[in-house]
Enzyme design. Structure first.
Site, mmCIF file in Angstrom:
data_model
loop_
_atom_site.group_PDB
_atom_site.id
_atom_site.type_symbol
_atom_site.label_atom_id
_atom_site.label_comp_id
_atom_site.label_asym_id
_atom_site.label_seq_id
_atom_site.Cartn_x
_atom_site.Cartn_y
_atom_site.Cartn_z
ATOM 1 N N SER A 113 0.861 -1.173 0.000
ATOM 2 C CA SER A 113 0.000 0.000 0.000
ATOM 3 C C SER A 113 0.903 1.230 0.000
ATOM 4 O O SER A 113 1.726 1.401 0.900
ATOM 5 C CB SER A 113 -0.888 -0.038 1.250
ATOM 6 O OG SER A 113 -1.653 1.149 1.346
ATOM 7 N N LYS B 141 -1.108 -0.900 -4.398
ATOM 8 C CA LYS B 141 -2.296 -0.110 -4.077
ATOM 9 C C LYS B 141 -1.851 1.330 -3.868
ATOM 10 O O LYS B 141 -0.937 1.602 -3.091
ATOM 11 C CB LYS B 141 -2.934 -0.668 -2.796
ATOM 12 C CG LYS B 141 -3.981 0.216 -2.160
ATOM 13 C CD LYS B 141 -4.731 -0.529 -1.064
ATOM 14 C CE LYS B 141 -4.782 0.241 0.231
ATOM 15 N NZ LYS B 141 -5.513 -0.479 1.294
ATOM 16 N N LYS C 260 -2.866 5.084 -2.600
ATOM 17 C CA LYS C 260 -3.825 5.902 -1.865
ATOM 18 C C LYS C 260 -4.204 7.075 -2.765
ATOM 19 O O LYS C 260 -3.327 7.686 -3.402
ATOM 20 C CB LYS C 260 -3.180 6.427 -0.576
ATOM 21 C CG LYS C 260 -2.935 5.339 0.454
ATOM 22 C CD LYS C 260 -4.247 4.826 1.031
ATOM 23 C CE LYS C 260 -3.999 3.906 2.212
ATOM 24 N NZ LYS C 260 -5.269 3.427 2.803
ATOM 25 N N ASP D 210 -7.154 3.208 -3.143
ATOM 26 C CA ASP D 210 -7.894 3.284 -1.878
ATOM 27 C C ASP D 210 -8.128 4.749 -1.527
ATOM 28 O O ASP D 210 -7.173 5.513 -1.366
ATOM 29 C CB ASP D 210 -7.078 2.599 -0.764
ATOM 30 C CG ASP D 210 -7.817 2.546 0.575
ATOM 31 O OD1 ASP D 210 -8.989 2.981 0.634
ATOM 32 O OD2 ASP D 210 -7.217 2.059 1.551
ATOM 33 N N GLU E 106 -11.210 1.095 -3.615
ATOM 34 C CA GLU E 106 -11.534 0.796 -2.216
ATOM 35 C C GLU E 106 -12.135 2.021 -1.530
ATOM 36 O O GLU E 106 -11.561 3.106 -1.573
ATOM 37 C CB GLU E 106 -10.240 0.349 -1.521
ATOM 38 C CG GLU E 106 -10.367 -0.061 -0.070
ATOM 39 C CD GLU E 106 -9.014 -0.518 0.516
ATOM 40 O OE1 GLU E 106 -8.071 -0.782 -0.263
ATOM 41 O OE2 GLU E 106 -8.896 -0.587 1.745
ATOM 42 N N ASP F 264 -13.878 -1.250 2.692
ATOM 43 C CA ASP F 264 -12.989 -1.439 3.842
ATOM 44 C C ASP F 264 -13.741 -0.919 5.076
ATOM 45 O O ASP F 264 -14.420 -1.689 5.775
ATOM 46 C CB ASP F 264 -11.666 -0.681 3.579
ATOM 47 C CG ASP F 264 -10.720 -0.631 4.763
ATOM 48 O OD1 ASP F 264 -11.054 -1.137 5.838
ATOM 49 O OD2 ASP F 264 -9.610 -0.044 4.631
ATOM 50 N N LYS G 62 -10.238 -6.783 7.508
ATOM 51 C CA LYS G 62 -9.243 -6.447 8.522
ATOM 52 C C LYS G 62 -9.777 -6.956 9.855
ATOM 53 O O LYS G 62 -10.829 -6.483 10.321
ATOM 54 C CB LYS G 62 -9.065 -4.926 8.633
ATOM 55 C CG LYS G 62 -8.359 -4.283 7.458
ATOM 56 C CD LYS G 62 -8.273 -2.779 7.662
ATOM 57 C CE LYS G 62 -7.591 -2.112 6.488
ATOM 58 N NZ LYS G 62 -7.748 -0.636 6.544
ATOM 59 N N GLY H 137 -4.481 -4.212 5.824
ATOM 60 C CA GLY H 137 -3.448 -4.015 6.839
ATOM 61 C C GLY H 137 -3.659 -2.696 7.546
ATOM 62 O O GLY H 137 -4.359 -1.808 7.034
HETATM 63 O O1 OSB Z 1 -7.260 1.972 4.515
HETATM 64 O O2 OSB Z 1 -6.193 0.199 4.144
HETATM 65 C C1 OSB Z 1 -6.282 1.263 4.738
HETATM 66 C C2 OSB Z 1 -3.178 1.835 6.912
HETATM 67 C C3 OSB Z 1 -3.744 2.445 8.004
HETATM 68 C C4 OSB Z 1 -5.096 2.707 8.006
HETATM 69 C C5 OSB Z 1 -5.875 2.345 6.909
HETATM 70 C C6 OSB Z 1 -5.320 1.703 5.818
HETATM 71 C C7 OSB Z 1 -3.940 1.467 5.802
HETATM 72 C C8 OSB Z 1 -3.220 0.883 4.680
HETATM 73 C C9 OSB Z 1 -1.893 0.228 5.009
HETATM 74 O O3 OSB Z 1 -3.573 0.965 3.535
HETATM 75 C C10 OSB Z 1 -1.816 -1.214 4.671
HETATM 76 C C11 OSB Z 1 -0.631 -1.894 5.332
HETATM 77 O O4 OSB Z 1 -0.696 -2.193 6.542
HETATM 78 O O5 OSB Z 1 0.347 -2.138 4.639
HETATM 79 MG MG MG Z 2 -8.463 0.927 3.075
#
Ligand code: OSB
Ligand code: MG
Length: 376
Positions: free
Chosen positions: A136, A162, A164, A189, A214, A239, A263, A291
């Protein structure tokens, strides 16, 4: 078994690089670990994934520690024949606080399974010894900086990227990654940063063959996601909205998502996570493991979950070195050729590096269970 000791441990771990999302930038993590000891002499560890601010969801780490101490542990300490399975029912009258509950369930499961010499992966029903993993990637300062970062991860072998996104950082970064790196498996995401009025902007992403988008809309906007899904060709994945198996069933029934990010912390634990997996499988909805920038402890447990059969998309589970200079588990987790090994030791299957934990700890609270055998 019954709880005999509980320690709430806070640590501060700097990330190897700041992680920027539509809801803020994380430079380091303020992490709550839970250590339980049972009357049978076994120990278990859990990790709470709540962030230090209530900006991803309503939970935050100080609140989690308080609700664990004042409301959850008195309930758990009253249970005479405690098992991992019994944690959620014992805590069910407390509303919400799923990340706090999940941390306790995780610690109790770890203790129970260590005592029985069973791995979490086997307990959950894992069917794979290795799982494919992705990375991510936070919002970058510039397109060149993003391409540089994505290139490093692809060189390391990650099989899916992925990105953001947020309004103002969506089509351009996706277009740039596609034109530089070709048909790499790519998804985005938004962490709730859009509204239905942005549907035509999000529809521009349809041109790039993304695996999924996402959580574009707010957590409680299931109907909005269903409407948006009708306006996009790219599959929607939820999510934040998926807080339980019931929420997943509703979202699927309404056509709000074609894919689910699971999650364990967000849904109240690994056992609810497995129920969501099973429900999605029965509905032909693929899932993947999200994650929360966990330490190796949380990610080891996520690897066990991601080894279930309907986890058919790569998870946000990267090697220790993607997050930390030095992880708190004694053997860092490693991704190689985009795969990670599912731990096969008993319980979660990793051990905490206690001397390093001591060095990065910011507080340690021993919860007195003796006076709180009866629920408040
Ligand atoms: O939205 O998936 C998410 C990290 C913190 C809070 C929300 C998210 C995330 C990530 C990180 O996308 C994923 C990872 O742990 O590698
Ligand atoms: Mg997410």
């Amino acid at each position: 078994m019954r709880l005999s000791e509980v320690e709430l441990r806070r640590l501060r771990l700097p990330l190897v690089r700041p992680f920027r999302t539509s809801f803020g930038t994380e430079v380091d993590r303020d992490i709550l670990l839970v250590r339980v000891v049972t009357d049978t002499g076994t120990e278990g560890w859990g990790e709470c994934v709540a962030g230090d601010t209530p900006l991803y969801s309503s939970e935050y780490v100080d609140g989690a520690q308080q609700v664990i101490r004042d409301f959850l542990l008195p309930r758990l300490a009253a249970v005479r024949h405690l098992t991992g399975e019994g944690v959620a029912p014992a805590l069910a009258d407390v509303k919400g606080h799923r990340m706090a509950k999940a941390a306790l369930e995780m610690a109790v499961l770890d203790a129970e399974l260590r005592g029985r010499n069973v791995s979490l992966a086997d307990h959950l029903g894992a069917v794979r010894a290795q799982v494919p993993v992705g990375v991510s990637v936070g919002i970058a300062d510039s397109i060149p900086a993003l391409l540089d970062e994505v290139g490093q991860y692809l060189d390391q072998g990650y099989v899916r990227v992925k990105l953001k996104i947020e309004p103002g950082w969506d089509v351009a970064p996706v277009e740039a990654v596609r034109s530089r790196f070709g048909d790499v498996a790519l998804q985005v995401d938004a962490n709730t940063a859009y509204t239905l009025d942005d549907a035509s902007q999000l529809a521009k992403l349809d041109a790039f063959g993304l695996l999924l988008i996402e959580q574009p809309l707010p957590e409680d906007d299931i109907r909005g996601h269903a409407e948006l899904a009708r306006r996009l060709r790219t599959p929607l994945c939820l999510d934040e909205s998926i807080v339980s198996a019931r929420a997943a069933a509703d979202a699927i029934a309404l056509g709000a998502c074609a894919i689910v990010n699971i999650k364990p912390g967000r849904v109240g634990g690994y056992l609810e996570a497995r129920r969501i997996h099973d429900l999605c499988a029965a509905n032909g909805v693929p899932v993947w493991c999200g994650g929360m920038l966990e330490t190796g402890l949380g990610r080891a447990a996520n690897l066990a979950l991601a080894a279930l059969p309907n986890f058919t998309l790569p998870g946000d589970i990267s090697g220790s070195d993607r997050y930390w200079k030095r992880d708190v588990v004694d053997k860092p987790l490693h991704a190689s050729a985009g795969q990670m090994d599912v731990p096969d030791g008993s319980g979660i299957g990793v051990d905490i590096d206690l001397s390093w934990l001591e060095e990065v700890s910011t507080s340690t609270e021993s919860v007195d269970l003796s006076g709180s055998r009866r629920p408040l």
